[in-house]
Motif scaffolding. Structure first.
Motif, PDB file in Angstrom:
ATOM      1  N   LYS A 110       0.857  -1.187   0.000  1.00 51.89           N
ATOM      2  CA  LYS A 110       0.000   0.000   0.000  1.00 51.89           C
ATOM      3  C   LYS A 110       0.896   1.242   0.000  1.00 51.89           C
ATOM      4  N   GLU A 112       0.393   4.090  -1.044  1.00 54.57           N
ATOM      5  CA  GLU A 112      -0.335   5.322  -0.733  1.00 54.57           C
ATOM      6  C   GLU A 112      -0.355   5.633   0.758  1.00 54.57           C
ATOM      7  N   GLN A 113       0.057   4.655   1.593  1.00 54.65           N
ATOM      8  CA  GLN A 113       0.103   4.888   3.028  1.00 54.65           C
ATOM      9  C   GLN A 113       1.271   5.806   3.434  1.00 54.65           C
ATOM     10  N   THR A 114       2.237   6.008   2.546  1.00 55.75           N
ATOM     11  CA  THR A 114       3.390   6.868   2.824  1.00 55.75           C
ATOM     12  C   THR A 114       3.324   8.085   1.916  1.00 55.75           C
ATOM     13  N   GLU A 115       3.302   9.255   2.503  1.00 60.75           N
ATOM     14  CA  GLU A 115       3.182  10.495   1.738  1.00 60.75           C
ATOM     15  C   GLU A 115       4.288  10.607   0.694  1.00 60.75           C
ATOM     16  N   ARG A 118       3.993   7.288  -3.778  1.00 57.02           N
ATOM     17  CA  ARG A 118       3.408   7.067  -5.105  1.00 57.02           C
ATOM     18  C   ARG A 118       3.232   8.416  -5.813  1.00 57.02           C
ATOM     19  N   GLY A 119       4.333   9.155  -5.894  1.00 56.68           N
ATOM     20  CA  GLY A 119       4.304  10.481  -6.495  1.00 56.68           C
ATOM     21  C   GLY A 119       4.774  10.462  -7.932  1.00 56.68           C
ATOM     22  N   TRP A 122       7.133   7.615  -9.173  1.00 57.80           N
ATOM     23  CA  TRP A 122       6.726   6.213  -9.002  1.00 57.80           C
ATOM     24  C   TRP A 122       6.933   5.433 -10.303  1.00 57.80           C
ATOM     25  N   ARG A 225       7.828  10.502   4.823  1.00 59.78           N
ATOM     26  CA  ARG A 225       7.415  10.918   3.485  1.00 59.78           C
ATOM     27  C   ARG A 225       8.577  10.767   2.506  1.00 59.78           C
TER      28      ARG A 225
END
Length: 409
Positions: A110, A112-115, A118-119, A122, A225
């Motif tokens: 997951k 998306e759990q870490t700011e 998935r930027g 990615w 993050r």
């Protein structure tokens, strides 16, 4: 007919389907397995894809190849489990009543759990290797990368196959040495753990391997993050680690259907009796593999050892007897260390990895807590064993309970 429903047709669910089919009279039992995907992935093989050792073809087969003839298979997502009414509500609208339920829904990354994980970077300069997509994207990237700062970061525990991040770092050392650019690659292993691994004795030995291979270790780093613009990972206490390429092991969580069912902990793993493998508070629900919240490794070998215990306890319960078989947390892991060698560890809830010979005392052929070529061959051979024995629920020459025979304290 009494009804068994198995949720999940990954490693654990497929093994249980085959074991149930072998021992239960089909005139008395209806066995149904549910999964939303038709493809089975050999997940340990994802580790080898970024380094060109395996390709996608080597780790993919149809799930139905491993189901027994006549198996009742439903391809659908799972909406939720209604434990009050002993039924499963599927995403396709179907309702499956059950007398006994086996939860084998596994775990997934997951990011998306870490700011920022998935930027913008990615699968461009920030990768995972716990999915087929991430592993293949990283393979393409490494083909043309000419060096820089390679950071391997575990976001938080627990994760599937806790040794895989270390193996990745070891294989990266080998891979870039073979390419002739190891002197231009700074490998940095960053973990929230106090050392290289979860077990202190093995952690010390594996930490020494990192040092010998000139791989930097930063421990007790809790990532908050990813700064895509600055290309750094940032901890909660504002420490930073710069990267040119980040290989992340994102937060691992259980299936979303577990949360919707009100059965999971904060990571959607099902609270499970560590011995009997029954879901806490539910006498007719068993849990296996990565779906559990047990303090054992989330690995295929663990699911295999659990499957024998689950089957024995299931038979006891259905025959009106108390479940007495006890899972001891047994895990058995080959650790690929690069350059055609490997390490083997064997441990359980209470006993740390110890040196010795395995599986035959004094003979082996595998050596525990030692780096050998034979251990590497064991790692390579496991893929064949996985497809041909483990998934089909067949017996392997390793006991479900950890043995102290052949080990040196």
């Amino acid at each position: 007919m009494r009804k068994i429903v198995i949720l999940g047709a990954g490693t654990a669910g497929t093994m249980m389907l085959n074991k149930f089919t072998t021992v239960l009279d089909r005139r008395d039992w209806q066995i149904t397995i549910v999964d939303q995907e038709e493809t089975h992935y050999y997940q340990p093989g994802f580790l080898f894809i970024p380094f060109g050792i395996y390709t996608r073809r080597d780790v993919v087969k149809p799930k139905r190849d491993f189901f027994p003839p006549g198996a009742d298979v439903i391809v659908s997502g799972i909406d939720r489990i209604d434990t009050g009414k002993n039924r499963v509500l599927l995403a396709n609208g179907a309702v499956l009543p059950y007398d006994y339920l086996v939860i084998a829904t596994g775990s997934k990354i997951k990011p998306e759990q870490t700011e920022g994980l998935r930027g913008d970077l990615w699968h461009r300069q920030v990768f995972d290797f716990y999915t087929i997509e991430g592993a293949c994207a990283l393979a393409e990237f490494f083909k043309r990368w000419q060096g820089g700062k390679l950071v391997v970061n575990i976001t938080e525990m627990p994760i599937k196959c806790p040794v895989a991040p270390l193996e990745f770092a070891f294989l990266a050392d080998w891979y870039f040495t073979e390419k002739g650019i190891r002197d231009r690659v700074d490998i940095h292993f960053v973990t929230p753990l106090p050392g290289a691994f979860t077990k202190p004795r093995a952690s010390s030995i594996l930490g020494d391997f990192l040092e010998k291979k000139n791989i930097r270790l930063t421990s007790e780093f809790s990532i908050a993050r990813v700064d895509n613009e600055a290309r750094t990972i940032v901890s909660w206490d504002e420490n930073t680690v710069p990267f040119d390429v980040l290989v992340s092991i994102p937060t691992n969580m259980g299936d979303d259907c577990i949360a919707r069912s009100g059965l999971g902990d904060e990571f959607n793993f099902v609270p499970t009796d560590r011995a009997t493998l029954r879901a806490d508070g539910h006498e007719n629900i068993f849990v296996i593999g990565d779906a559990t919240n047990l303090p054992s490794s989330k690995a295929g070998s663990v699911a295999h050892f659990q499957s024998d215990i689950l089957l024995e306890n299931f038979l006891s319960v259905t025959e009106g007897r108390a479940p007495t078989a006890a899972f001891d947390g047994h895990a058995n892991c080959f650790i690929e260390s690069g350059f055609g060698k490997g390490i083997l560890i064997d441990f359980n809830y209470d006993t740390e990895p110890l040196p010795g010979k395995f599986p035959l005392p004094g003979i082996g052929p595998f050596s525990l807590l030692e780096e050998t070529k034979t251990n590497h061959y064991g790692k390579v051979m496991f893929r064949w064993m996985y497809w041909n024995f483990l998934l089909k629920g067949l017996e392997l020459p390793v006991e479900s309970h950890m043995s102290m025979a052949g080990k040196r304290a």
